[in-house]
Design a protein around this motif. Sequence first.
Motif, mmCIF file in Angstrom:
data_model
loop_
_atom_site.group_PDB
_atom_site.id
_atom_site.type_symbol
_atom_site.label_atom_id
_atom_site.label_comp_id
_atom_site.label_asym_id
_atom_site.label_seq_id
_atom_site.Cartn_x
_atom_site.Cartn_y
_atom_site.Cartn_z
ATOM 1 N N HIS A 35 -16.800 5.740 1.789
ATOM 2 C CA HIS A 35 -15.901 4.900 0.990
ATOM 3 C C HIS A 35 -16.504 4.845 -0.408
ATOM 4 O O HIS A 35 -17.585 4.295 -0.603
ATOM 5 N N LYS A 74 -1.795 1.472 9.768
ATOM 6 C CA LYS A 74 -2.296 0.448 8.838
ATOM 7 C C LYS A 74 -1.156 -0.449 8.366
ATOM 8 O O LYS A 74 -0.018 -0.013 8.257
ATOM 9 N N GLY A 95 -9.577 -5.238 6.070
ATOM 10 C CA GLY A 95 -9.756 -4.373 7.239
ATOM 11 C C GLY A 95 -8.950 -4.791 8.459
ATOM 12 O O GLY A 95 -9.134 -4.253 9.549
ATOM 13 N N GLU A 153 -1.795 7.052 8.645
ATOM 14 C CA GLU A 153 -2.613 8.006 7.891
ATOM 15 C C GLU A 153 -3.423 8.855 8.847
ATOM 16 O O GLU A 153 -3.754 8.397 9.945
ATOM 17 N N LYS A 154 -3.788 10.029 8.427
ATOM 18 C CA LYS A 154 -4.769 10.825 9.163
ATOM 19 C C LYS A 154 -6.051 9.998 9.220
ATOM 20 O O LYS A 154 -6.457 9.395 8.235
ATOM 21 N N GLU A 198 -9.864 2.570 -4.634
ATOM 22 C CA GLU A 198 -10.688 2.893 -3.473
ATOM 23 C C GLU A 198 -10.297 4.267 -2.918
ATOM 24 O O GLU A 198 -9.111 4.559 -2.758
ATOM 25 N N LYS A 208 0.813 -1.225 0.000
ATOM 26 C CA LYS A 208 0.000 0.000 0.000
ATOM 27 C C LYS A 208 0.840 1.266 0.000
ATOM 28 O O LYS A 208 0.385 2.312 -0.463
ATOM 29 N N LEU A 246 -9.743 9.895 9.112
ATOM 30 C CA LEU A 246 -10.813 10.809 8.701
ATOM 31 C C LEU A 246 -12.064 10.535 9.540
ATOM 32 O O LEU A 246 -12.414 9.380 9.775
ATOM 33 N N GLU A 251 -6.396 2.719 -1.573
ATOM 34 C CA GLU A 251 -5.723 1.543 -2.140
ATOM 35 C C GLU A 251 -6.332 1.178 -3.482
ATOM 36 O O GLU A 251 -7.408 1.648 -3.844
ATOM 37 N N GLN A 299 -20.090 -0.277 6.730
ATOM 38 C CA GLN A 299 -19.032 -1.228 7.090
ATOM 39 C C GLN A 299 -19.089 -1.551 8.575
ATOM 40 O O GLN A 299 -19.479 -0.723 9.391
HETATM 41 P P1 ADP Z 1 -8.214 -3.097 3.623
HETATM 42 O O1 ADP Z 1 -7.320 -3.357 2.454
HETATM 43 O O2 ADP Z 1 -7.812 -3.830 4.861
HETATM 44 O O3 ADP Z 1 -9.663 -3.250 3.290
HETATM 45 P P2 ADP Z 1 -8.407 -0.191 3.278
HETATM 46 O O4 ADP Z 1 -7.252 0.722 3.200
HETATM 47 O O5 ADP Z 1 -9.130 -0.505 1.998
HETATM 48 O O6 ADP Z 1 -7.977 -1.550 4.006
HETATM 49 O O7 ADP Z 1 -9.467 0.391 4.294
HETATM 50 C C1 ADP Z 1 -10.630 -0.322 4.684
HETATM 51 C C2 ADP Z 1 -11.576 0.612 5.403
HETATM 52 O O8 ADP Z 1 -10.947 1.162 6.585
HETATM 53 C C3 ADP Z 1 -11.986 1.831 4.585
HETATM 54 O O9 ADP Z 1 -13.056 1.564 3.730
HETATM 55 C C4 ADP Z 1 -12.375 2.793 5.691
HETATM 56 O O10 ADP Z 1 -13.646 2.487 6.210
HETATM 57 C C5 ADP Z 1 -11.347 2.504 6.762
HETATM 58 N N1 ADP Z 1 -10.195 3.418 6.621
HETATM 59 C C6 ADP Z 1 -9.063 3.172 5.912
HETATM 60 N N2 ADP Z 1 -8.231 4.257 5.970
HETATM 61 C C7 ADP Z 1 -8.849 5.179 6.731
HETATM 62 C C8 ADP Z 1 -8.516 6.515 7.173
HETATM 63 N N3 ADP Z 1 -7.371 7.082 6.843
HETATM 64 N N4 ADP Z 1 -9.423 7.167 7.946
HETATM 65 C C9 ADP Z 1 -10.602 6.593 8.303
HETATM 66 N N5 ADP Z 1 -10.954 5.356 7.935
HETATM 67 C C10 ADP Z 1 -10.111 4.648 7.157
#
Ligand code: ADP
Length: 448
Positions: A208, A158, A165, A200-201, A275, A116, A203, A287, A232
Amino acid sequence: MFEKVLIANRGEIALRIHRACREMGIRTVAVHSTADADAMHVRLADESVCIGPPPARDSYLNIPAIVSAAAITGADAIHPGVGFLSENAQFAEIVEAHGIVFIGPKPAHIQSMGDKIVAKETVSKLGIPCVPGSDGALRDAAHATAMAADIGLPVLIKATSGGGGRGMKVVESLDQAADAFNMARQEAKAAFGDDQVYMEKYLDKPRHIEIQILADGHGNVIHLGERDCSLQRRHQKVLEEAPSPALNAAARQEIGKIAVDAVKAMGYRGVGTLEFLYQDEQFYFIEMNTRLQVEHPITEAVTGIDLVRLQIQVAAGARLSLEQAAIQFDGHAIECRINAEHPRSFMPTPGRVTDYHAPGGLGVRVDSALYAGYAVPPHYDSLVAKLVVHGANRNECLLRLRRALEEFVIGGIDTTIPLHQELIAENDFLDGHYDIHWLEKSFLAKSD
Ligand code: ADP
């Protein structure tokens, strides 16, 4: 075109791929663990090969067994489906080294987007905005604390190799950063065999929103609009809709073009999904998934396009005959992921399905490998059915979804059908007013 495709997966997605192959006149080979000898994908395929005992690492993740099954049956291509080996670059490489086509992107793209940090660097160079965060991996706990202070709380740690997730830790205060860093590292190591993490910050109220793209590897790239997957639980999608209630036509066009341009510049081939988190009318890339998505049927419903068919065609080297201007978006679609889980505790409920009746009628599609008498094994993902409903507009779609959920009977085991019934009766959902935190923080918290 291929004559025989081996489907390296199970459950509804194996069936989905089988269906596309059949309609294209391609014969199919199912692979299965000993726990899945009676599974529907095995029953419907032209041939089947048992590839190992129930644990996925010994069967659906067993690369030598799968490649041998393809060689023995003379399959000329392997479709990895979703999950399992679908984003494993090494698998793709091994498959191709055996003279078999991997129905997916080039291994180098799987590799770079699977990391990532590399993915964010790559797309950010191509002009796509990303969630603000650490420049690369976190070195140690002190670095994590310093970074958290720099980015501004709250932040999210992350896993670089993350998926599903897992391995994410929210940090609300600076004194939590070191512990969160260590925990995230351990979880990432256990889940993905890679302990690298980044920050990451976090949010506070994003949606999504993801963009489906399709590229033929000859320079032709189109997008098929967005999916809103904000509902989710534990960062895993529960219900998805297309189009997003939060986007207008201009925003849709803008993000679609940004995604297409980036994918073109990458020289990508295959289906893929970018995404984003979307907050205060800004998109932030998180991602890219280099495979089919579970929720692809809602895109098929609003575009009338068979994504798996096109995925197979471009893997066989075909050029895309569709141009962006030819993609018409029609109406509204919603997918409910129906899991073999208790609708409140979310405890898995494997076991025998005594009765099974799927809803039907105009605009209703059910992707499921269930049948009456089938025993859901305890070894795999709990998704057992996808209910996909299409209507001329969101309101018609919602009324149809309510009707279809009422008709759906899965007896003998608990499922999440009642959860979806309650969810779609909520005013916030009906109004389209929800973000990624709403399901857990408002809906589930209220009824606890
Ligand atoms: P994975 O590959 O494990 O699914 P993602 O990066 O796609 O991880 O993130 C999955 C979910 O986690 C996102 O859809 C969102 O709900 C939450 N998420 C990811 N990054 C952030 C962020 N920077 N701030 C808030 N929520 C986040």
